[in-house]
Each structure stands twice: as C-alpha cells, then as structure tokens.
Design a protein around this motif. Structure first.
Motif, PDB file in Angstrom:
ATOM      1  N   LYS A 206       0.840  -1.185   0.000  1.00  0.00           N
ATOM      2  CA  LYS A 206       0.000   0.000   0.000  1.00  0.00           C
ATOM      3  C   LYS A 206       0.882   1.244   0.000  1.00  0.00           C
ATOM      4  CE  LYS A 206      -3.958  -2.084   2.330  1.00  0.00           C
ATOM      5  NZ  LYS A 206      -4.868  -1.987   3.489  1.00  0.00           N
ATOM      6  N   ARG A 207       0.647   2.098  -0.950  1.00  0.00           N
ATOM      7  CA  ARG A 207       1.411   3.340  -1.056  1.00  0.00           C
ATOM      8  C   ARG A 207       0.487   4.537  -0.893  1.00  0.00           C
ATOM      9  NH1 ARG A 207       5.250   1.946  -6.308  1.00  0.00           N
ATOM     10  NH2 ARG A 207       6.329   0.155  -5.367  1.00  0.00           N
ATOM     11  N   ALA A 208       1.127   5.655  -0.544  1.00  0.00           N
ATOM     12  CA  ALA A 208       0.343   6.877  -0.350  1.00  0.00           C
ATOM     13  C   ALA A 208      -0.176   7.370  -1.693  1.00  0.00           C
ATOM     14  CB  ALA A 208       1.207   7.947   0.298  1.00  0.00           C
ATOM     15  N   LYS A 209      -1.443   7.651  -1.749  1.00  0.00           N
ATOM     16  CA  LYS A 209      -2.058   8.115  -2.978  1.00  0.00           C
ATOM     17  C   LYS A 209      -2.133   9.633  -2.991  1.00  0.00           C
ATOM     18  CE  LYS A 209      -4.900   3.987  -3.499  1.00  0.00           C
ATOM     19  NZ  LYS A 209      -6.280   3.469  -3.611  1.00  0.00           N
ATOM     20  N   GLY A 210      -2.078  10.204  -4.204  1.00  0.00           N
ATOM     21  CA  GLY A 210      -2.174  11.652  -4.355  1.00  0.00           C
ATOM     22  C   GLY A 210      -3.590  12.150  -4.206  1.00  0.00           C
TER      23      GLY A 210
END
Length: 285
Positions: free
Chosen positions: A230-234
C-alpha cells in the motif's frame, strides 16, 4: 463461581454439537440412580433443570429394563418408579430383563448413533463412557448437576478424524493423479501439433506460460501469493481544479459599453404595471 460452571457446561455442549452432531432438542437417557437423585434433592421438574444445564430444550428418556430394575427394588423407590414411567421409552431389544447398565450400554453402542446424553450416578458407568467417543455424561452432586468434560480419549478421536478428513486417501490420490496426468499429456500434444502446423501465430508466449502454470496448479503445486504494497495516494485531480467565476446578474445590468471611445451606460427600462383595483374603481366611476 456459578458463572464459571455455566461456561464450562456450555463449552462441553458446543464441543459435542460441533464434533459429533448433537442437535436440539437434546436427548437425555436417564437411569434409576439419576431419577432417584433428582427426587431426593428436589430437582423437579427435571426437564426445566436440565434445560438450564444444557441451555436448550431437552427430551428425557428411559428404558424398560431401567423401569423393571426400579420395580424390583421395592417400595423404597416407588416414587422413582412412577417418575421413570412418565419418561419416553427408548428402544430396547431385550426379550428378557437385563441390568440397567447393560441396557444403557447396548442402547449407546460403540458410537452413540442416537446422540444421547447419559444421566447416571454410577461411577463405573461414567468411566466406561469416557472411553467411548461422543457420549457426554451428566451426574449430580447434592442439589446441582454437572457435565463431564470431554476426556483425552475423545479429544484424540476428534483430532484423528479431522486429520483423516483433510488428507486424501491413497486410492483417491492415484485416481486424481491419473486424470491430471492424462489431461496434461493431451494439452501438451495439442500444443505441439498446433506448433508444427504453423498455427502458433494465434498463441503467444504468455498463453503458453499460463497453460504451464495452470497444469502445475492442477498437479498440486502451490502458487506464491503476491501481496501489493500500500502506497500513499495523491489528491483527487478533480478537487485540485480552479473554481470558475460566476457571472452575477448585477454586473450584467450595470454593464458598460464602449462605443467610439465614449462610455455609455445601458438604459434600464421599467415596465409600468397597473393594478386591478384601480381599473375596477375607474369602471365603477
């Protein structure tokens, strides 16, 4: 203390219902000693007392041999005899009267197919049923009732049956392996024939790899699970757009026109409205 005792009883009932298929209403097979104990300590009505113990509706059973044994004991057990006659008679195939313990053992059998709870005060009978899987035992101490917790033998039996159920037997394994190997050989022969015929234009390398992976999955090869990090979304791009300016009605009215270098304000025309009252008064005059 009472809450802990109830938790232990509920846990034992859940064990027998989950592992051996006990269902409501629970059937309780009572012998003469248990019926006499209930009457001696005033645990009546018996169905309500056992309902509180098991947490569900119960049906009380006895047998002809148990009733005959109580009848042979004489007037000292006359009350127990009358109470036992009011219970449902379990099927007993003995032509001649046998002892109550032998009768109950024959009804229970090796695996308790009728799913009976056995209620008895006989210690030897309780020890025998602890070695038979799927036989819960109820007994009384003074004015309270208890359920024997599942023995180590019963727990080992449940564990072994679960392991056998999960594992595939040898004949089943050989049948499955033959079917899978035949299916794999047929798919390989069709792919090779299509390759030699020149029809490989429609089949890509990725399809070939997918077929091999599916064959491996059929043969029991476990695939590695892929976890996505899971990565940080814009931010939402629509929320970042600039807001459009709204043209107001007041600015449209007071709009200034430029003609030949001179500014000229727009003429605002108003409509003269006449009211109905004035018109009616004029007509009346």
């Amino acid at each position: 203390m009472r809450v802990k005792k109830q938790k232990r009883h509920r846990k034992a009932v859940r064990f027998y219902s989950a592992c051996f298929g006990f269902r409501e209403p629970y059937k309780v097979l009572c012998d003469g000693t248990f019926v006499h104990h209930l009457l001696l300590h005033g645990l009546i009505p018996a169905d309500n007392v056992l309902h509180r113990l098991l947490g569900a509706r119960v049906l009380l059973f006895s047998s002809r041999c148990v009733i005959a044994e109580l009848q042979a004991l004489g007037d000292s057990h006359s009350d127990a005899l009358n109470a036992a006659r009011q219970l449902v008679a379990a099927r007993c195939d003995h032509e001649k009267r046998v002892s109550a313990t032998a009768c109950i053992e024959s009804i229970i059998g090796e695996f308790n197919p009728e799913h009976f709870f056995v209620a008895t005060q006989d210690a030897d009978l309780r020890r025998k049923f602890q070695k038979i899987p799927g036989v819960p035992v109820i007994y009384g101490l003074k004015n309270s009732l208890f359920i024997d917790q599942p023995s180590a033998h019963q727990r080992e039996f449940v564990k072994s049956t679960e392991e056998r159920r999960l594992c595939v037997s040898e004949p089943e394994y050989h049948k499955l392996y033959k079917k899978e190997s035949k299916g794999g050989l047929e798919s390989q022969t069709t792919n090779l024939a299509s390759f030699h015929d020149g029809s490989t234009n429609d089949i890509s390398a990725s399809d070939h790899m997918g077929n091999s992976i599916s064959r491996g999955h059929m043969l029991g090869v476990a695939e590695k699970t892929k976890f996505k990090r899971k990565r940080a979304k814009g931010p939402n791009p629509l929320s970042c757009m600039k807001k459009k300016k709204k043209e107001g009605s007041s600015s449209a009215v007071n709009q200034v026109e430029k003609t030949d270098g001179n500014t000229k304000r727009k003429r605002i025309r108003k409509r003269n409205r006449t009211h109905k009252e004035s018109n009616t008064s004029e007509l009346a005059s």
